[in-house]
Design an enzyme around this catalytic site. Structure first.
Site, short mmCIF file in Angstrom:
data_model
loop_
_atom_site.label_atom_id
_atom_site.label_comp_id
_atom_site.label_asym_id
_atom_site.label_seq_id
_atom_site.Cartn_x
_atom_site.Cartn_y
_atom_site.Cartn_z
N LYS A 1 55.36 -0.49 -37.01
CA LYS A 1 54.15 -0.46 -37.74
C LYS A 1 54.19 -1.76 -39.00
O LYS A 1 55.43 -2.04 -39.42
CB LYS A 1 54.15 0.93 -38.56
CG LYS A 1 53.33 0.98 -39.36
CD LYS A 1 52.96 2.48 -39.94
CE LYS A 1 53.96 3.14 -41.24
NZ LYS A 1 53.42 4.00 -41.78
N SER B 1 40.85 -9.37 -29.75
CA SER B 1 42.47 -9.02 -29.87
C SER B 1 42.40 -9.06 -31.40
O SER B 1 41.66 -9.10 -32.24
CB SER B 1 43.16 -10.23 -29.36
OG SER B 1 42.88 -11.16 -29.68
N THR C 1 43.62 -2.56 -29.46
CA THR C 1 43.53 -3.77 -28.99
C THR C 1 44.83 -4.10 -28.59
O THR C 1 45.83 -3.61 -28.55
CB THR C 1 42.74 -4.75 -29.87
OG1 THR C 1 42.35 -5.94 -29.21
CG2 THR C 1 43.55 -4.78 -31.32
N TYR C 2 45.06 -5.70 -28.59
CA TYR C 2 46.50 -5.99 -28.06
C TYR C 2 46.50 -7.58 -29.14
O TYR C 2 45.71 -7.92 -29.70
CB TYR C 2 46.44 -6.58 -26.79
CG TYR C 2 45.29 -7.86 -26.52
CD1 TYR C 2 45.90 -8.99 -26.35
CD2 TYR C 2 44.17 -7.62 -26.00
CE1 TYR C 2 44.92 -10.16 -26.25
CE2 TYR C 2 42.98 -8.45 -25.68
CZ TYR C 2 43.72 -9.66 -25.82
OH TYR C 2 42.43 -10.75 -25.49
N ALA D 1 36.36 -6.39 -32.03
CA ALA D 1 36.94 -5.84 -33.03
C ALA D 1 36.68 -6.45 -34.37
O ALA D 1 36.92 -5.64 -35.53
CB ALA D 1 38.62 -6.38 -33.05
#
Length: 114
Positions: free
Chosen positions: A9, A25, A57-58, A75
């Site tokens: 995180k 992304s 997302t990535y 996004a």
């Protein structure tokens, strides 16, 4: 039995830009990625503290030391420059191992610096 637990995180990064016309992304400073044990293309959940939006997302590596945190593609509709976000990833572990697993948690300073 496996269980999903918090793996990594970044808590309260600030969006530095939103680029609607880029392939979707999240671009994130490579220093933050390393500190949180994220890897490029890893699936993440982005939670926007300012508006309550959540999206999956990535990650794309951003320039190391730049402080970049950029929402790309669709996004970009979920936040704007200056919004505070939490970036989260999870992993699947055997139940007993999950009980003692310690996630990587990063608290960026001003400018998304470590």
């Amino acid at each position: 039995m496996n269980i999903s637990v918090l793996k990594s995180k970044v808590h309260r990064a600030v969006i530095t830009e939103a680029n609607l016309h880029y392939v979707g992304s999240l671009t994130l400073d490579e220093d933050l990625m390393d500190a949180a044990n994220f890897i490029e293309n890893e699936k993440v959940t982005v939670v926007n503290v300012n508006n309550g939006e959540r999206l999956d997302t990535y990650l794309i590596k951003g320039k190391r030391g730049s402080g970049v945190c950029c929402l790309n593609g669709p996004a970009a509709r979920k936040g704007m420059t200056g919004d505070v976000v939490v970036i989260i990833s999870y992993c699947s572990l055997p139940f007993e191992e999950a009980k003692t697993f310690k996630p990587w948690i990063v608290f960026p300073k001003e400018g998304n610096r470590l």
